[in-house]
Each structure stands twice: as structure tokens, then as C-alpha cells.
Design a protein around this motif. Structure first.
Motif, PDB file in Angstrom:
ATOM      1  N   GLY A  72       9.150 -11.145  -5.485  1.00 40.88           N
ATOM      2  CA  GLY A  72       7.886 -10.857  -6.165  1.00 40.88           C
ATOM      3  C   GLY A  72       7.240  -9.609  -5.582  1.00 40.88           C
ATOM      4  O   GLY A  72       6.757  -8.726  -6.302  1.00 40.88           O
ATOM      5  N   LEU A  73       7.266  -9.509  -4.254  1.00 46.88           N
ATOM      6  CA  LEU A  73       6.667  -8.375  -3.565  1.00 46.88           C
ATOM      7  C   LEU A  73       7.399  -7.072  -3.943  1.00 46.88           C
ATOM      8  O   LEU A  73       6.780  -6.040  -4.225  1.00 46.88           O
ATOM      9  CB  LEU A  73       6.744  -8.612  -2.048  1.00 46.88           C
ATOM     10  N   ILE A  74       8.717  -7.169  -3.980  1.00 48.70           N
ATOM     11  CA  ILE A  74       9.510  -5.971  -4.314  1.00 48.70           C
ATOM     12  C   ILE A  74       9.245  -5.541  -5.763  1.00 48.70           C
ATOM     13  O   ILE A  74       9.107  -4.352  -6.050  1.00 48.70           O
ATOM     14  CB  ILE A  74      11.003  -6.238  -4.053  1.00 48.70           C
ATOM     15  N   LYS A  75       9.134  -6.541  -6.633  1.00 45.13           N
ATOM     16  CA  LYS A  75       8.851  -6.220  -8.041  1.00 45.13           C
ATOM     17  C   LYS A  75       7.498  -5.534  -8.183  1.00 45.13           C
ATOM     18  O   LYS A  75       7.330  -4.613  -8.973  1.00 45.13           O
ATOM     19  CB  LYS A  75       8.849  -7.508  -8.859  1.00 45.13           C
ATOM     20  N   LYS A  76       6.530  -6.017  -7.410  1.00 46.46           N
ATOM     21  CA  LYS A  76       5.179  -5.456  -7.535  1.00 46.46           C
ATOM     22  C   LYS A  76       5.090  -4.049  -6.946  1.00 46.46           C
ATOM     23  O   LYS A  76       4.177  -3.300  -7.254  1.00 46.46           O
ATOM     24  CB  LYS A  76       4.182  -6.350  -6.780  1.00 46.46           C
ATOM     25  N   THR A  77       6.030  -3.694  -6.088  1.00 44.84           N
ATOM     26  CA  THR A  77       5.937  -2.380  -5.432  1.00 44.84           C
ATOM     27  C   THR A  77       7.025  -1.424  -5.957  1.00 44.84           C
ATOM     28  O   THR A  77       6.835  -0.776  -6.982  1.00 44.84           O
ATOM     29  CB  THR A  77       6.037  -2.537  -3.899  1.00 44.84           C
TER      30      THR A  77
END
Ligand SMILES: Cc1cc2nc3c(=O)[nH]c(=O)nc-3n(C[C@H](O)[C@H](O)[C@H](O)COP(=O)(O)OP(=O)(O)OC[C@H]3O[C@@H](n4cnc5c(N)ncnc54)[C@H](O)[C@@H]3O)c2cc1C
Length: 407
Positions: A72-77
Motif C-alpha cells: 500500500g505504501l509503495i503504491k501511494k508513493t
């Protein structure tokens, strides 16, 4: 007399000087909202610091190895900055945004280093789906694949080093040849050129052989199959010349994607560890020189060679526009392409497209975990050297400043 010829030479050079500038950030980032631009600024500021980049990429690797929920974090960044989405259909938005500015999309199913026959077959099917998608869309001018997505790296290494293959391995390699042929045949059938990416030197010979076999089969009328030449390798310019000679003898077209090369550190480390001479040019200048000589060579042989200039180097892109002008080639000639990666060097892509050149961007897609090797390479590429901000970061800052002053 000599004076007159100098004047003429000067006039000719002036006339053929490219008129394109890559400085206009309002064109480069026209497709990005303020929020997206600020996000891009955050990403590039982060990877710009070598130690932050090292810690962040190390943490991501560890997170995945420990099975932590970091997707999720990677997708958001970073993910949506550099990738189109997790599946072909989810790349629609990226594709339409680029098309609005006359930039083509190259759907790049970024799954590398597959290990099972099932995985190789899935990648083949997915690559063929990208060709079918391209057949239905005027905005997808090329397709692409990596041989390590459809063949075992160990098998390629054995073939590269000319080791004897067991009967099982021979059978596995026949399947690889069949998969490559299935992809290239579909590309030929639909008239969609297909790019074969270049990888590490210790597996590159079989990749080259597969690509040339396909060129011989499908490139008799025009370049459908393109091989990649990594000009950071000392051998590549000669390899390009040899490939051309072979194509002259056997009467087919060459598709040449020219890049500098993405695996320099790995190549040098391996050479040092195993005690063989590094296959990489001694310095950056030598890679630059080889790249520009390769452009000249392709241009001199344009009756048989189509070029894709796969580079974020402003001079190399400028130089190709200059060579085209000198050779009297129209900006939109379909044998000459400029290509950059999605999320990088928009100043080059958007300004070239606006000037009428043929431009396309690799738009990687795939499950977040599978595209991580690709994202980690982009992080390494954008890390600053000697404390300087990356070119990308400077351009984003310039555009943010411009927008602020406009308000
Ligand atoms: C459309 C496209 C397709 C691509 N396909 C492939 C592919 O199939 N295979 C692949 O390997 N890469 C591929 N790349 C990645 C490409 O190789 C890197 O983006 C590229 O190396 C960055 O170089 P540049 O031309 O953008 O220019 P620059 O940023 O000017 O050059 C950086 C590059 O120069 C070389 N270099 C830097 N320092 C040195 C040094 N000290 N000594 C020798 N050489 C040095 C390295 O290759 C380095 O990456 C592709 C890139 C694009 C845009």
C-alpha cells in the motif's frame, strides 16, 4: 578555396542545428497536476540522497522478505509515478494521458527473473495480450519483452558459456525458442514492432541469437523485431556493425534499440569477483561516445536500420534530431523513434513530441512485488552523484517555481 569550404561547412552545420529545446518545463509537466508534481518532488528528493535511497531500498527489500504489508505504501508513493498500474486494463489512464500529447505507450509487463515453466508461459501469454492491445489501439506503437521473463536465467547462462545441455535442458530451450517465436509471430501478424530488451552480459549471447533469428524470419519488409544494443559495453558498437553486415548478407532489416545500459554496477562487481576483464566502458565519456557513434552508424545505414533512441541523455536525443536534419529526414519519419521511461525525462519526451518527432514511453505494469527490481533500478539511477541534485529534481523544482510565480 579552403576558406570558402569552411564557410559552407559552417552554414550547413548552422542549418542542421536542432531547433528543439528541452528546457520548457511547462510543456514537460503539462499533464501533471500540482499535487502530482509535489509528489514527484517528494520522490526524487528522497532518492536523490544516496544514503536515504540506500536505507529506503534496503527497508523495502527487507519488508518484502519478511512479508510485511508494505504494498500500500509503495503504491501511494513510487508505484504510480513510474508504473501504469497492476494490469493492462489499469494502464488506461496513463496511456490516455500520454496519447493526449502525441506520446505512444509501450506496455512493459515488468516481471523479471521468472523461475517456473508456468511463470514463463504466463509471461508469454501476457506479452501476447499487450500485442493484441496494441493491435486495437493507435497509441501503442511498440511492444516489448525480456527473455528472462520467459526463460530460466540458469539455462541462458549455460548456453551463453557454451556448456553442454542435458536432454531436459535442450527440451526447455526448444520451449524458449517456441515462446519467442510465438511473440514475434503475433507482432508480425499485427504489424506491431516488438523490442527485445538487453540484460546482463553473462546471458546476452543467447538473447542476441534469439533476436537475430527472429529478425531474419520477420524483418524482410521492415523492422518488426528490434534488438537492444547497450553502448556501455565495449563490445556493443562492433556487435551492431556485425549485426548489420549479417543483415546485409541475408537481406533483412535491423531494428536497433540503442541504450547505454542499466546493470553497470552489477557487471563490474561480477567481473571483479570472478576475475575477468570488465565488459563495461572505462568511463562515462566512452559510453557517451559509443552511443553517439552508434546513432551515426545507424543513420548512415538507414536504408536497412530503424532506430529507437532509448535514452534520457539530452545530448543524445538532440544529436539524433540533428542527424535527422542533416540527412533531410522528416521529424515524423517512422524509422526513427525516441523513447524514455514513464515518470522520467518528461522534458525530453514532451518537447520532442510537440516538435513532431515520434516518441514513446515504456509504461511498466504488473503486481507491485514483481515490479520491485525495476523500481529499485530507477531509484539507483536517480540517486545524486557528488551531492548534485538529479536533473529530474531540478526540472521539477523549476516547474513548481514557475507555477507559484504565475499565481
Ligand atoms: C526506452 C528505454 C529502454 C531501455 N531498455 C533497456 C534495456 O533493454 N537494457 C538495459 O540495460 N537498459 C535499458 N534501458 C535503461 C538505460 O540503459 C538507462 O536508462 C540508461 O543507462 C541511462 O542512460 P541514458 O542514456 O539515459 O543517459 P545518461 O544518464 O547520460 O547515462 C547514464 C548511463 O551511462 C553509463 N555510465 C555511467 N557512468 C559510467 C561510467 N563511469 N563508465 C561507463 N559507463 C557509465 C551507464 O549506462 C549509465 O546508466 C532503457 C532505457 C530507456 C529509456
Amino acid at each position: 578555396m579552403e576558406f570558402i569550404s569552411v564557410i559552407f561547412a559552417h552554414l550547413f552545420t548552422m542549418e542542421s542545428e536542432p531547433k528543439i529545446s528541452f528546457e520548457d518545463t511547462s510543456i514537460a509537466f503539462s499533464y501533471k497536476s500540482d499535487t502530482e508534481l509535489k509528489k514527484a518532488h517528494f520522490i526524487f528528493s528522497l532518492v536523490n540522497h544516496p544514503w536515504i535511497s540506500l536505507i529506503a531500498t534496503g527497508a523495502v527489500r527487507l519488508g518484502f522478505n519478511l512479508g510485511l504489508p508494505i504494498e500500500g505504501l509503495i503504491k501511494k508513493t513510487v508505484f504510480y509515478h513510474f508504473c501504469g498500474g497492476e494490469s493492462i486494463d489499469k494502464t488506461k489512464e496513463a496511456l490516455e494521458r500520454l496519447a493526449k500529447y502525441s506520446i505512444g505507450t509501450i506496455l512493459d509487463y515488468s516481471v523479471e527473473g521468472e523461475k517456473t515453466e508456468e511463470g514463463f508461459e504466463n509471461t508469454t501469454i501476457e506479452t501476447i495480450l499487450t500485442i493484441e492491445k496494441a493491435h486495437q489501439s493507435k497509441d501503442i506503437p511498440f511492444c516489448v519483452f525480456k527473455v528472462t521473463g520467459i526463460a530460466s536465467t540458469q539455462l541462458l547462462e549455460k548456453i551463453h558459456s557454451k556448456e553442454d545441455l542435458s536432454s531436459e535442458e535442450k527440451l526447455a530451450y526448444e520451449k524458449v525458442q517456441e515462446r519467442v517465436n510465438r511473440i514475434c509471430h503475433k507482432a508480425f501478424e499485427y504489424n506491431i514492432p516488438v523490442l527485445v530488451d538487453a540484460e546482463e552480459t553473462w546471458i546476452q549471447d543467447p538473447i542476441d541469437t534469439l533476436a537475430y533469428d527472429m529478425m531474419k524470419k520477420y524483418n524482410s519488409e521492415k523492422a518488426i523485431v528490434f534488438n537492444t544494443f547497450q553502448l556501455y559495453r565495449t563490445a556493443s558498437l562492433q556487435n551492431l556493425k556485425d549485426a548489420f553486415q549479417k543483415s546485409e548478407g541475408e537481406n533483412y532489416h535491423i531494428g536497433a534499440k540503442l541504450v547505454r545500459g542499466a546493470y553497470m554496477e552489477k557487471e563490474r562487481e561480477s567481473a571483479e569477483k570472478l576475475g575477468y576483464p570488465s565488459p563495461i566502458q572505462p568511463n562515462k565519456e566512452a559510453s557517451d561516445k559509443a552511443f553517439n557513434e552508434a546513432l551515426e552508424f545507424c543513420m548512415a545505414n538507414k536504408h536497412r536500420v530503424s532506430i529507437m533512441c532509448g535514452s534520457h541523455n539530452e545530448y543524445s536525443n538532440q544529436y539524433l534530431t540533428q542527424l535527422m536534419a542533416e540527412h533531410g529526414i522528416a521529424n515524423n519519419d517512422e524509422r526513427f523513434w525516441f523513447a524514455q521511461l514513464y515518470g522520467m525525462s518528461d522534458n525530453i519526451s514532451f518537447n520532442l513530441a510537440r516538435a513532431g518527432y515520434r516518441v514513446a514511453k515504456y509504461v511498466p505494469y504488473g503486481p507491485v512485488k514483481s515490479v520491485m527490481p525495476y523500481l529499485l533500478r530507477r531509484a539507483a539511477e536517480n540517486t545524486s552523484v557528488a551531492g548534485q541534485s538529479s536533473r529530474e529534481l531540478l526540472l521539477i523544482r523549476k516547474e513548481l517555481r514557475r507555477r507559484k510565480e504565475k499565481v
